[in-house]
Design an enzyme around this catalytic site. Structure first.
Site, PDB file in Angstrom:
ATOM      1  N   GLY A  21       0.798  -1.216   0.000  1.00 41.87           N
ATOM      2  CA  GLY A  21       0.000   0.000   0.000  1.00 41.87           C
ATOM      3  C   GLY A  21       0.836   1.275   0.000  1.00 41.87           C
ATOM      4  O   GLY A  21       1.914   1.329  -0.596  1.00 41.87           O
ATOM      5  N   VAL A  68       3.280  -2.059  15.866  1.00 40.52           N
ATOM      6  CA  VAL A  68       3.245  -0.783  16.577  1.00 40.52           C
ATOM      7  C   VAL A  68       2.209  -0.762  17.693  1.00 40.52           C
ATOM      8  O   VAL A  68       2.236   0.124  18.556  1.00 40.52           O
ATOM      9  CB  VAL A  68       3.009   0.404  15.610  1.00 40.52           C
ATOM     10  N   ASN A  94       3.456   5.441   9.140  1.00 42.56           N
ATOM     11  CA  ASN A  94       2.418   5.107   8.178  1.00 42.56           C
ATOM     12  C   ASN A  94       1.496   3.997   8.664  1.00 42.56           C
ATOM     13  O   ASN A  94       0.326   3.961   8.294  1.00 42.56           O
ATOM     14  CB  ASN A  94       3.067   4.697   6.849  1.00 42.56           C
ATOM     15  N   SER A 149      -5.111  11.936   7.791  1.00 43.63           N
ATOM     16  CA  SER A 149      -6.107  11.643   6.757  1.00 43.63           C
ATOM     17  C   SER A 149      -6.985  12.869   6.592  1.00 43.63           C
ATOM     18  O   SER A 149      -7.292  13.550   7.579  1.00 43.63           O
ATOM     19  CB  SER A 149      -6.965  10.447   7.160  1.00 43.63           C
ATOM     20  N   TYR A 162     -11.825   5.865  13.137  1.00 41.18           N
ATOM     21  CA  TYR A 162     -10.679   6.204  12.288  1.00 41.18           C
ATOM     22  C   TYR A 162     -10.487   7.711  12.198  1.00 41.18           C
ATOM     23  O   TYR A 162      -9.369   8.214  12.345  1.00 41.18           O
ATOM     24  CB  TYR A 162     -10.887   5.606  10.896  1.00 41.18           C
ATOM     25  N   LEU A 194      -8.810   9.773  -0.246  1.00 35.59           N
ATOM     26  CA  LEU A 194      -9.068   8.355  -0.489  1.00 35.59           C
ATOM     27  C   LEU A 194      -8.198   7.895  -1.660  1.00 35.59           C
ATOM     28  O   LEU A 194      -8.408   8.300  -2.806  1.00 35.59           O
ATOM     29  CB  LEU A 194     -10.554   8.145  -0.796  1.00 35.59           C
TER      30      LEU A 194
END
Length: 255
Positions: A21, A68, A94, A149, A162, A194
């Site tokens: 990703g 993490v 990330n 984000s 999120y 997105l």
């Protein structure tokens, strides 16, 4: 590789969640820009494959396992890196939990999922900065880039856990920038929109359409649209940029 294409020449950069990703794209671009890349990844198969493919492309890369969400795992990574490197020049936080958790209203989200999102996205980011701060301080120009984000900038519905976690990452970025600024370490956040890829295939088409028709640049967003901003923020050229949140979303929201 020419110096003109070596924005990160001789720099050592750690990228969490670099097995696939966006994280993989960041690792690849750091390699192209001349950095030695530490692939910090929970999934050993993905991490090993990323190391092999980056090396086959002519880049310097090493895989180190890390979860993490687990403080012991983060501390173990820090200890291993301290054995291998005298310093770390850059950290890209990330790694995050995002896939498959959307589509529920705030009343439908269960406690276990909420807590896991916070452990990975918020606490994991803090733990990584805390663990690698000693190595970053040894750099003449330490850089931290946190992945936020743009959902936290426009308040995306049916994704509260999120969105909340990424809002916390933005706030954390600003506070860390002040705490680490005296060490010459910059801390910034990048807020992508997105991004098309396997991790967002589950997102309903109507959400993709909302983004792709609502952007100032009305098209799909891909990993290559984000990597340049991250590599710049990791470079010595960004030495007086800190505490900032850069939306990289084609103008879906303006900061």
């Amino acid at each position: 590789m020419s110096d003109a294409m070596s924005l990160l020449k001789d720099r050592i950069v750690v990228v969490t969640g670099a097995g696939r990703g966006l994280g993989r794209a960041f690792a690849e671009d750091c390699g192209r820009q001349g950095a030695e890349v530490v692939i910090a990844e929970k999934n050993a198969e993905w991490g090993q494959q990323a190391e092999i493919e980056l090396r086959n492309a002519g880049h310097t890369a090493r895989f180190f396992p890390v979860d993490v969400a687990d403080p012991d795992s983060v501390n173990a990574l820090s200890a291993e890196l301290a054995k291998s490197y005298e310093r770390i020049d850059g950290l890209v936080n990330n790694a995050a939990l995002a896939t498959g958790i959307g589509g529920k209203t705030f009343e439908e989200i269960d406690l276990e999922t909420w807590d896991m999102v916070m452990r990975v996205n918020v606490r994991g980011t803090w733990l990584m900065v805390k663990a690698l701060a000693p190595l970053l301080r040894r750099s003449a120009s330490g850089r931290v880039v946190n992945l936020a984000s743009d959902t936290a900038l426009w308040g995306a519905p049916k994704l509260l856990h999120y969105v909340s976690s990424k809002g916390a990452v933005i706030a954390m970025t600003r506070s860390l920038a002040r705490e680490l600024g005296t060490d010459g370490i910059t801390v910034n956040a990048v807020a992508p929109g997105l991004v098309r890829g396997e991790s967002t295939d589950y997102v309903p088409q109507e959400r993709h359409d909302l983004y792709e028709t609502g952007r100032a640049i009305p098209r799909a967003q891909f990993p290559e649209d984000v990597v340049g901003t991250v590599s710049f923020l990791l470079s010595e050229a960004a030495g007086f940029v800190t505490g900032q949140v850069l939306p990289v979303n084609g103008g879906f929201v303006f900061n």
